[in-house]
Design a protein around this motif. Sequence first.
Motif, PDB file in Angstrom:
ATOM      1  N   ARG A  60      -7.094   4.821   3.507  1.00 27.10           N
ATOM      2  CA  ARG A  60      -5.727   4.815   4.052  1.00 27.10           C
ATOM      3  C   ARG A  60      -5.767   5.099   5.547  1.00 27.10           C
ATOM      4  O   ARG A  60      -6.361   6.086   5.987  1.00 27.10           O
ATOM      5  CB  ARG A  60      -4.906   5.876   3.320  1.00 27.10           C
ATOM      6  N   GLY A  61      -5.168   4.195   6.315  1.00 31.19           N
ATOM      7  CA  GLY A  61      -5.084   4.379   7.763  1.00 31.19           C
ATOM      8  C   GLY A  61      -6.342   3.983   8.522  1.00 31.19           C
ATOM      9  O   GLY A  61      -6.376   4.094   9.753  1.00 31.19           O
ATOM     10  N   ILE A  71      -8.736   7.672  -0.103  1.00 31.97           N
ATOM     11  CA  ILE A  71      -9.080   6.333  -0.604  1.00 31.97           C
ATOM     12  C   ILE A  71      -8.008   5.864  -1.581  1.00 31.97           C
ATOM     13  O   ILE A  71      -7.671   6.568  -2.543  1.00 31.97           O
ATOM     14  CB  ILE A  71     -10.440   6.346  -1.334  1.00 31.97           C
ATOM     15  N   LEU A  72      -7.480   4.663  -1.328  1.00 33.99           N
ATOM     16  CA  LEU A  72      -6.580   4.037  -2.302  1.00 33.99           C
ATOM     17  C   LEU A  72      -7.465   3.283  -3.286  1.00 33.99           C
ATOM     18  O   LEU A  72      -8.277   2.441  -2.878  1.00 33.99           O
ATOM     19  CB  LEU A  72      -5.623   3.056  -1.600  1.00 33.99           C
ATOM     20  N   PRO A  73      -7.347   3.580  -4.584  1.00 30.82           N
ATOM     21  CA  PRO A  73      -8.251   2.937  -5.544  1.00 30.82           C
ATOM     22  C   PRO A  73      -7.881   1.489  -5.844  1.00 30.82           C
ATOM     23  O   PRO A  73      -6.693   1.127  -5.774  1.00 30.82           O
ATOM     24  CB  PRO A  73      -8.106   3.799  -6.803  1.00 30.82           C
ATOM     25  N   TRP A  74      -8.875   0.721  -6.220  1.00 33.46           N
ATOM     26  CA  TRP A  74      -8.627  -0.658  -6.676  1.00 33.46           C
ATOM     27  C   TRP A  74      -7.846  -0.616  -7.988  1.00 33.46           C
ATOM     28  O   TRP A  74      -6.878  -1.310  -8.165  1.00 33.46           O
ATOM     29  CB  TRP A  74      -9.959  -1.389  -6.863  1.00 33.46           C
ATOM     30  N   TYR A 106       0.839  -1.206   0.000  1.00 32.62           N
ATOM     31  CA  TYR A 106       0.000   0.000   0.000  1.00 32.62           C
ATOM     32  C   TYR A 106       0.876   1.258   0.000  1.00 32.62           C
ATOM     33  O   TYR A 106       0.524   2.271  -0.579  1.00 32.62           O
ATOM     34  CB  TYR A 106      -0.907   0.048   1.243  1.00 32.62           C
ATOM     35  N   ASP A 107       2.016   1.141   0.663  1.00 28.28           N
ATOM     36  CA  ASP A 107       2.879   2.315   0.790  1.00 28.28           C
ATOM     37  C   ASP A 107       3.488   2.753  -0.550  1.00 28.28           C
ATOM     38  O   ASP A 107       3.870   3.910  -0.717  1.00 28.28           O
ATOM     39  CB  ASP A 107       3.985   2.013   1.809  1.00 28.28           C
TER      40      ASP A 107
END
Length: 380
Positions: free
Chosen positions: A310-311, A347-350, A264-265
């Motif tokens: 995230r988080g 939001i991290l996208p798919w 994710y990072d």
Amino acid sequence: MAEAVKEGFPGTNDIGKSVDELTTPAFVVDLPKVEKNCATMLETCKKFGVQLRAQTKTHKTIEGSILQTGGTRRSIVTSTLDEAELFAKNHFDDILYGFPLIPHHLPRVFQLTKTLETFHVMVDSDVAVDTLSANSPPEGKKWSVFLKIDCGNKRAGVWWENKDAERLAVRIHGTPNTIFKGIYAHCGNSYSEPVTNARNNSIDRMLAVSERIVSSGVPCPTVGIGSTPSCRQPCPEMEKLTELHPGNYVFLDVQQSTLGSCTYDDIACSVATRVIGHYPHRNQMLIDCGFLGLSKQGWGCMRTGYGVFRGHPNLKLCAMTQEIGFVEPLEGSLDFAQFPINSLLHILPWHSCATAAMYPYYHVVNQGKVTATWKTTRGW
Ligand SMILES: Cc1ncc(COP(=O)(O)O)c(C=O)c1O
């Protein structure tokens, strides 16, 4: 002030702001991460002695492609003619339009061939070869042609075992004013099969096709595969190829993390969104990111719904309407005090390609501040 906003380059007025000052939803690009992702891919290619032909479809920006090419503005592949035209106008060259050629494309292909030192098309049909043989290239130029091979992805391309591969190569080679540039496989089955299988099979199959083409009397100078999963998990056999052409690695996304391409990072993009309402009677809150801010890709792929906050691993984006997202806790009661109305979430996208496509420009951030806006191209 209002006039300046209207007339200025989109988002220009946001330069210098911190992310929490932006109008949401906003597509936020983490510049140091993009730079690192691009440098890593250039290093991978250097290590294996292959050319990176960077796919530009994920971001569709000049700035992103400059980073992908290490500043050379050479050797890219686009998924639309519109992208190819944007890059041609901005001093890029050695551009491949990586989409099956059809007769309808010809006028724009002609113009790009005329303008650029090297413009390549991709074919996988006799119709495409007929189109090139029936039309002369611009004066002093030749058509430069890649043959698309299907090594298991089952999208475009001649099936690798099919003798049509060498037959079309012979036809292209024999067409006046035409150069057979080589073969190209996307390796998109690295998204649906174990990555190492898809990668290794694609390499072996492309080398076999290349040998058959050479045995038919046609030089095959370029042999390339590429997808982000296969190129972020490279193998020594890649030395036997001449090109790699991944694209998503610029941003990466949650999907790539599930395939082992990244953590994710490493993901260099996110959607900034604000909480717009609390609904304790149904244990839900709303955010200002609906499907026009994220795309609907990813449902069923993540426990956390359409995105990953995230988080906040306990949050689930369980539904979206056009401009509104519905957020619930995965377990327990939502701690509304932790998410005040107006507060920011990321939001991290798919699938970053699909999410980026929702935005006319990106906010590029370094150490929490917007340092640039990248305008994207959106045509076909
Ligand atoms: C023809 C073609 N080449 C290369 C790529 C790059 O693959 P990835 O997005 O996995 O990096 C794509 C992506 O869809 C593609 O369609």
